[in-house]
Write a protein that holds these residues in place. Structure first.
Motif, mmCIF file in Angstrom:
data_model
loop_
_atom_site.group_PDB
_atom_site.id
_atom_site.type_symbol
_atom_site.label_atom_id
_atom_site.label_comp_id
_atom_site.label_asym_id
_atom_site.label_seq_id
_atom_site.Cartn_x
_atom_site.Cartn_y
_atom_site.Cartn_z
ATOM 1 N N GLU A 6 0.798 -1.075 -0.089
ATOM 2 C CA GLU A 6 -0.034 0.066 -0.059
ATOM 3 C C GLU A 6 0.965 1.171 0.322
ATOM 4 O OE1 GLU A 6 -3.413 -0.032 -0.021
ATOM 5 O OE2 GLU A 6 -3.013 -2.426 -0.314
ATOM 6 N N ALA A 8 1.803 4.743 1.049
ATOM 7 C CA ALA A 8 1.485 5.661 2.249
ATOM 8 C C ALA A 8 0.880 6.892 1.837
ATOM 9 C CB ALA A 8 2.722 6.209 3.115
ATOM 10 N N THR A 11 -2.729 6.559 0.839
ATOM 11 C CA THR A 11 -3.767 6.218 2.328
ATOM 12 C C THR A 11 -3.921 7.500 2.877
ATOM 13 O OG1 THR A 11 -2.820 4.023 2.175
ATOM 14 C CG2 THR A 11 -3.680 5.107 4.144
ATOM 15 N N LEU A 12 -2.851 8.277 3.149
ATOM 16 C CA LEU A 12 -3.053 9.664 3.755
ATOM 17 C C LEU A 12 -4.043 10.559 2.793
ATOM 18 C CD1 LEU A 12 0.698 10.108 4.832
ATOM 19 C CD2 LEU A 12 -1.336 9.603 6.459
ATOM 20 N N LEU A 25 -4.080 5.621 10.329
ATOM 21 C CA LEU A 25 -2.919 6.239 10.592
ATOM 22 C C LEU A 25 -1.869 5.354 11.154
ATOM 23 C CD1 LEU A 25 -4.512 9.675 11.429
ATOM 24 C CD2 LEU A 25 -3.292 9.101 9.286
ATOM 25 N N TRP A 27 -1.068 2.488 10.938
ATOM 26 C CA TRP A 27 -0.277 1.864 9.926
ATOM 27 C C TRP A 27 0.613 2.364 8.904
ATOM 28 C CZ3 TRP A 27 -0.980 -3.257 11.647
ATOM 29 C CH2 TRP A 27 -2.072 -3.307 12.683
ATOM 30 N N VAL A 28 0.461 3.561 8.740
ATOM 31 C CA VAL A 28 1.283 4.343 7.749
ATOM 32 C C VAL A 28 2.790 3.934 7.534
ATOM 33 C CG1 VAL A 28 2.020 6.534 6.686
ATOM 34 C CG2 VAL A 28 -0.530 5.848 7.364
ATOM 35 N N MET A 31 3.759 1.141 5.415
ATOM 36 C CA MET A 31 3.394 1.280 3.987
ATOM 37 C C MET A 31 4.568 1.609 3.086
ATOM 38 S SD MET A 31 -0.325 2.776 4.487
ATOM 39 C CE MET A 31 -1.664 2.042 5.417
ATOM 40 N N GLY A 34 6.303 4.931 3.904
ATOM 41 C CA GLY A 34 6.263 5.388 5.140
ATOM 42 C C GLY A 34 7.169 5.872 5.838
ATOM 43 N N THR A 39 6.328 11.976 4.112
ATOM 44 C CA THR A 39 5.066 11.136 4.580
ATOM 45 C C THR A 39 4.910 11.385 5.994
ATOM 46 O OG1 THR A 39 5.813 9.313 2.816
ATOM 47 C CG2 THR A 39 4.221 8.870 4.888
ATOM 48 N N TRP A 43 1.555 12.777 7.376
ATOM 49 C CA TRP A 43 0.824 12.136 8.420
ATOM 50 C C TRP A 43 0.598 12.959 9.602
ATOM 51 C CZ3 TRP A 43 1.037 11.229 13.387
ATOM 52 C CH2 TRP A 43 0.274 10.056 14.116
ATOM 53 N N ALA A 63 1.764 4.427 15.803
ATOM 54 C CA ALA A 63 2.885 4.820 14.678
ATOM 55 C C ALA A 63 4.269 4.413 14.960
ATOM 56 C CB ALA A 63 2.290 6.018 13.941
#
Length: 165
Positions: A6, A8, A11-12, A25, A27-28, A31, A34, A39, A43, A63
């Motif tokens: 995935e 980051a 996703t963000l 958040l 899990w970033v 990724m 990440g 990033t 985040w 995180a």
């Protein structure tokens, strides 16, 4: 779903657009991308949208745990430096459990050492098992007092609830 596959940034962007939940958040760091400073900065911007301070703290604490696993904790620590969040209740609980485990292990070791010094280097397996299996700090503390004050080993065994020789 493999987090490493995935992105980051995507996703963000989806969390910021509210098409994905903020619960992602933490899990970033796992990724792709990440571990990059940009990033982490994004985040932080997205996470600041969370109005619940406790959730923000939990997101940041988790995180950092995942960043450590991903090998990018230094980037995350630097990126979150000065970010005004409460300490995460989750990580505080983990710390407290770790401290309690450390105290138990230390007291167990000291108790066994006191018994060895007072009553000879060879302790029975039953006595050692009783000490190592005890999980209550107050009980271990009482047992330590007994170990240093008892007149003989049978008194200790009885106080530990071990009958016979």
């Amino acid at each position: 779903m493999t987090l490493a596959k995935e992105y980051a940034g995507q996703t963000l962007a989806a969390v910021a657009a509210e098409t994905l939940p903020r619960a992602l958040l933490p899990w970033v760091p796992l990724m792709a991308g990440g571990g990059e400073a940009a990033t982490v900065a994004e985040w932080r911007r997205v996470a600041e949208g969370e109005t619940d301070a406790r959730k923000r703290a939990d997101y940041a604490g988790l995180a950092l745990v995942f960043a450590n696993l991903a090998g990018c904790v230094d980037v995350w620590k630097q990126g979150l430096e000065g970010w005004n969040v409460e300490r995460s209740i989750i990580t505080l609980e983990w710390e407290a459990r770790g401290e309690a485990r450390g105290k138990l292990n230390t007291l167990r070791a000291k108790l066994l050492r006191a018994l060895q010094l007072r009553f000879g280097a060879q302790l029975s397996a039953e006595l050692v098992q009783a000490v190592e299996g005890q999980t209550d700090l107050n009980t271990l503390d009482r047992w330590f007092d007994l170990a240093v004050t008892a007149a003989h080993l049978e008194q200790v065994r009885s106080g530990f609830g071990i009958n016979g020789t």
